[in-house]
Motif scaffolding. Structure first.
Motif, PDB file in Angstrom:
ATOM      1  N   ALA A   1       0.891  -1.166   0.000  1.00  0.00           N
ATOM      2  CA  ALA A   1       0.000   0.000   0.000  1.00  0.00           C
ATOM      3  C   ALA A   1       0.926   1.211   0.000  1.00  0.00           C
ATOM      4  CB  ALA A   1      -0.915   0.009   1.215  1.00  0.00           C
ATOM      5  N   ALA A   2       0.969   1.919  -1.118  1.00  0.00           N
ATOM      6  CA  ALA A   2       1.978   2.975  -1.248  1.00  0.00           C
ATOM      7  C   ALA A   2       1.474   4.128  -2.096  1.00  0.00           C
ATOM      8  CB  ALA A   2       3.260   2.406  -1.870  1.00  0.00           C
ATOM      9  N   LYS A   3       1.898   5.308  -1.704  1.00  0.00           N
ATOM     10  CA  LYS A   3       1.704   6.500  -2.530  1.00  0.00           C
ATOM     11  C   LYS A   3       2.913   6.607  -3.442  1.00  0.00           C
ATOM     12  CE  LYS A   3       1.774  11.569  -2.216  1.00  0.00           C
ATOM     13  NZ  LYS A   3       1.889  12.729  -1.286  1.00  0.00           N
ATOM     14  N   LEU A   4       2.670   6.595  -4.744  1.00  0.00           N
ATOM     15  CA  LEU A   4       3.737   6.692  -5.726  1.00  0.00           C
ATOM     16  C   LEU A   4       3.709   8.094  -6.331  1.00  0.00           C
ATOM     17  CD1 LEU A   4       3.406   3.275  -7.607  1.00  0.00           C
ATOM     18  CD2 LEU A   4       4.656   3.793  -5.493  1.00  0.00           C
ATOM     19  N   SER A   5       4.805   8.793  -6.202  1.00  0.00           N
ATOM     20  CA  SER A   5       4.893  10.156  -6.732  1.00  0.00           C
ATOM     21  C   SER A   5       5.637  10.153  -8.055  1.00  0.00           C
ATOM     22  CB  SER A   5       5.613  11.067  -5.733  1.00  0.00           C
ATOM     23  OG  SER A   5       4.884  11.132  -4.517  1.00  0.00           O
ATOM     24  N   THR A   6       5.090  10.877  -9.018  1.00  0.00           N
ATOM     25  CA  THR A   6       5.713  11.004 -10.331  1.00  0.00           C
ATOM     26  C   THR A   6       5.703  12.476 -10.733  1.00  0.00           C
ATOM     27  OG1 THR A   6       3.772  10.909 -11.785  1.00  0.00           O
ATOM     28  CG2 THR A   6       4.575   8.809 -10.896  1.00  0.00           C
ATOM     29  N   ALA A   7       6.330  12.770 -11.861  1.00  0.00           N
ATOM     30  CA  ALA A   7       6.330  14.143 -12.365  1.00  0.00           C
ATOM     31  C   ALA A   7       4.922  14.595 -12.757  1.00  0.00           C
ATOM     32  CB  ALA A   7       7.272  14.257 -13.566  1.00  0.00           C
ATOM     33  N   ARG A   8       4.015  13.652 -12.950  1.00  0.00           N
ATOM     34  CA  ARG A   8       2.639  13.975 -13.343  1.00  0.00           C
ATOM     35  C   ARG A   8       1.669  13.974 -12.161  1.00  0.00           C
ATOM     36  NH1 ARG A   8       2.170  10.172 -18.774  1.00  0.00           N
ATOM     37  NH2 ARG A   8       3.899  11.150 -19.951  1.00  0.00           N
ATOM     38  N   GLY A   9       2.177  13.748 -10.975  1.00  0.00           N
ATOM     39  CA  GLY A   9       1.308  13.683  -9.810  1.00  0.00           C
ATOM     40  C   GLY A   9       1.485  12.364  -9.086  1.00  0.00           C
ATOM     41  N   ALA A  10       0.541  12.055  -8.208  1.00  0.00           N
ATOM     42  CA  ALA A  10       0.653  10.857  -7.372  1.00  0.00           C
ATOM     43  C   ALA A  10      -0.516   9.911  -7.615  1.00  0.00           C
ATOM     44  CB  ALA A  10       0.707  11.249  -5.905  1.00  0.00           C
ATOM     45  N   VAL A  11      -0.264   8.624  -7.382  1.00  0.00           N
ATOM     46  CA  VAL A  11      -1.317   7.610  -7.376  1.00  0.00           C
ATOM     47  C   VAL A  11      -1.120   6.763  -6.121  1.00  0.00           C
ATOM     48  CG1 VAL A  11      -1.532   7.497  -9.892  1.00  0.00           C
ATOM     49  CG2 VAL A  11       0.029   5.933  -8.708  1.00  0.00           C
ATOM     50  N   PHE A  12      -2.189   6.106  -5.721  1.00  0.00           N
ATOM     51  CA  PHE A  12      -2.127   5.177  -4.593  1.00  0.00           C
ATOM     52  C   PHE A  12      -2.244   3.772  -5.151  1.00  0.00           C
ATOM     53  CE2 PHE A  12      -4.489   2.672  -1.338  1.00  0.00           C
ATOM     54  CZ  PHE A  12      -3.468   2.612  -0.399  1.00  0.00           C
ATOM     55  N   VAL A  13      -1.320   2.902  -4.782  1.00  0.00           N
ATOM     56  CA  VAL A  13      -1.298   1.545  -5.321  1.00  0.00           C
ATOM     57  C   VAL A  13      -1.393   0.526  -4.184  1.00  0.00           C
ATOM     58  CG1 VAL A  13       0.085  -0.183  -6.549  1.00  0.00           C
ATOM     59  CG2 VAL A  13      -0.022   2.165  -7.399  1.00  0.00           C
ATOM     60  N   LYS A  14      -2.297  -0.424  -4.357  1.00  0.00           N
ATOM     61  CA  LYS A  14      -2.417  -1.557  -3.436  1.00  0.00           C
ATOM     62  C   LYS A  14      -2.026  -2.816  -4.191  1.00  0.00           C
ATOM     63  CE  LYS A  14      -5.999  -1.871  -0.750  1.00  0.00           C
ATOM     64  NZ  LYS A  14      -7.388  -1.903  -0.219  1.00  0.00           N
ATOM     65  N   GLY A  15      -1.402  -3.764  -3.491  1.00  0.00           N
ATOM     66  CA  GLY A  15      -0.997  -4.976  -4.178  1.00  0.00           C
ATOM     67  C   GLY A  15      -0.891  -6.184  -3.281  1.00  0.00           C
ATOM     68  N   MET A  16      -1.045  -7.347  -3.901  1.00  0.00           N
ATOM     69  CA  MET A  16      -0.863  -8.624  -3.222  1.00  0.00           C
ATOM     70  C   MET A  16      -0.248  -9.600  -4.213  1.00  0.00           C
ATOM     71  SD  MET A  16      -4.510  -9.020  -1.206  1.00  0.00           S
ATOM     72  CE  MET A  16      -3.912 -10.088   0.091  1.00  0.00           C
ATOM     73  N   GLN A  17       0.456 -10.582  -3.681  1.00  0.00           N
ATOM     74  CA  GLN A  17       0.976 -11.628  -4.547  1.00  0.00           C
ATOM     75  C   GLN A  17      -0.184 -12.469  -5.082  1.00  0.00           C
ATOM     76  OE1 GLN A  17       4.864 -13.472  -3.153  1.00  0.00           O
ATOM     77  NE2 GLN A  17       4.186 -12.457  -1.263  1.00  0.00           N
ATOM     78  N   LEU A  18      -0.065 -12.898  -6.323  1.00  0.00           N
ATOM     79  CA  LEU A  18      -1.123 -13.701  -6.925  1.00  0.00           C
ATOM     80  C   LEU A  18      -1.331 -15.023  -6.195  1.00  0.00           C
ATOM     81  CD1 LEU A  18      -0.309 -13.035 -10.681  1.00  0.00           C
ATOM     82  CD2 LEU A  18      -2.385 -12.328  -9.457  1.00  0.00           C
ATOM     83  N   SER A  19      -0.338 -15.454  -5.435  1.00  0.00           N
ATOM     84  CA  SER A  19      -0.454 -16.691  -4.662  1.00  0.00           C
ATOM     85  C   SER A  19      -1.096 -16.477  -3.294  1.00  0.00           C
ATOM     86  CB  SER A  19       0.936 -17.305  -4.455  1.00  0.00           C
ATOM     87  OG  SER A  19       1.787 -16.385  -3.754  1.00  0.00           O
ATOM     88  N   HIS A  20      -1.361 -15.221  -2.926  1.00  0.00           N
ATOM     89  CA  HIS A  20      -1.932 -14.938  -1.605  1.00  0.00           C
ATOM     90  C   HIS A  20      -3.371 -15.466  -1.543  1.00  0.00           C
ATOM     91  CE1 HIS A  20      -3.303 -12.776   1.961  1.00  0.00           C
ATOM     92  NE2 HIS A  20      -2.046 -12.460   2.214  1.00  0.00           N
ATOM     93  N   PRO A  21      -3.774 -16.088  -0.429  1.00  0.00           N
ATOM     94  CA  PRO A  21      -5.132 -16.655  -0.372  1.00  0.00           C
ATOM     95  C   PRO A  21      -6.245 -15.613  -0.451  1.00  0.00           C
ATOM     96  CG  PRO A  21      -4.018 -16.801   1.770  1.00  0.00           C
ATOM     97  CD  PRO A  21      -2.979 -16.433   0.762  1.00  0.00           C
ATOM     98  N   ARG A  22      -5.919 -14.339  -0.224  1.00  0.00           N
ATOM     99  CA  ARG A  22      -6.957 -13.314  -0.305  1.00  0.00           C
ATOM    100  C   ARG A  22      -6.751 -12.377  -1.493  1.00  0.00           C
ATOM    101  NH1 ARG A  22      -6.686 -12.316   5.429  1.00  0.00           N
ATOM    102  NH2 ARG A  22      -5.940 -10.191   4.968  1.00  0.00           N
TER     103      ARG A  22
END
Length: 269
Positions: A42-63
């Motif tokens: 769960a991270a705020k990613l900053s770029t020259a065009r602004g920011a986005v919030f990204v959530k992620g899980m491994q494809l093998s995660h049970p949820r």
């Protein structure tokens, strides 16, 4: 079950490259967000065009299915949740990007914030339940209810959030946004305000009666048969005892105490 939070730098370089390609610009900085329990990333990613919030899980995660659930629900809760921008499945990871929102977490001890949550839950109560796969309330709490007939009355055709932790409620200017729809559920309309009662008690400053008074300001609360809500409160108490176990962490212990207080209150109603 909570999920261990990783940092953006823990992801493979191939994932970094794929995200930069999707963004169309390099990631200049990544800030891990500590709130929430469901995602590995769960991270705020900053770029020259602004920011986005990204959530992620491994494809093998049970949820990992919760990633798909959030994507599928999002179009139906426009204005109630940050917008999903895109998603990627790459090199063993599932990632979902949301618009980044400059906001703060709701304070459940502040009346102004509670007013905004009441408004948001009222709006949610008017959203038609989308034709997507969702968990059903009468299934989710079946293990904690003895009477099948009463349990069946947890069911319904409304879209429910069901995880009203104050960290899942963002206050932006004059309205509240609901985030983390991993546990979105189809059920009776009174369930979300009923679940909110436990969170209000846990926040401090509210006894069960005061917490219910706030829940009662959400129109959907009025649709609940008091005897069915009594059983629902007992189900929450049973569930939190199970979650807490023998040696709960402070956060879980606090929620367990709140659920027990509410169940006792309803039992003496």
């Amino acid at each position: 079950m909570t999920t261990t939070r990783l940092h953006w730098t823990d992801l493979p370089a191939s994932v970094h490259r794929a995200v930069a390609a999707r963004l169309g610009t390099p990631v200049l900085a990544a800030q891990t967000v500590s709130a929430g329990f469901n995602s590995e990333i769960a991270a705020k990613l900053s770029t020259a065009r602004g920011a986005v919030f990204v959530k992620g899980m491994q494809l093998s995660h049970p949820r990992v299915w919760t990633q798909r659930r959030e994507r599928e629900v999002n179009p139906y809760v426009e204005g109630l949740a940050p917008t999903v921008l895109w998603h990627l499945d790459v090199d063993g990871w599932s990632l979902v990007a949301f618009e980044h929102v400059e906001a703060r977490h709701a304070d459940y001890r502040e009346a102004g914030d509670l007013e905004l949550v009441v408004e948001a839950l009222g709006r949610l109560g008017r959203v038609p339940c989308p034709p997507i796969e969702l968990r059903r309330a009468e299934q989710r709490w079946a293990a904690y209810v003895d009477d099948p007939e009463v349990l069946s009355r947890f069911g319904g055709g409304c879209l429910l959030h069901t995880d009203l932790n104050n960290e899942n409620v963002l206050i932006r200017e004059s309205h509240a946004l609901l985030v983390d729809w991993a546990w979105a559920t189809r059920g009776a309309p009174w369930i979300d305000p009923a679940l909110w009662v436990v969170w209000l008690i846990a926040a401090g400053g509210h006894g069960p009666a005061a917490a219910e008074a706030w829940a009662a300001r959400v129109p959907a609360w009025q649709t609940g048969d008091p005897t069915v809500v009594d059983v629902f409160a007992q189900a929450q108490a049973r569930m939190w005892v199970e979650i807490a176990g023998e040696e709960p962490d402070p956060w879980t212990a606090r929620l367990n105490r709140a659920a027990q207080r509410w169940a006792r209150f309803r039992g003496h109603r």
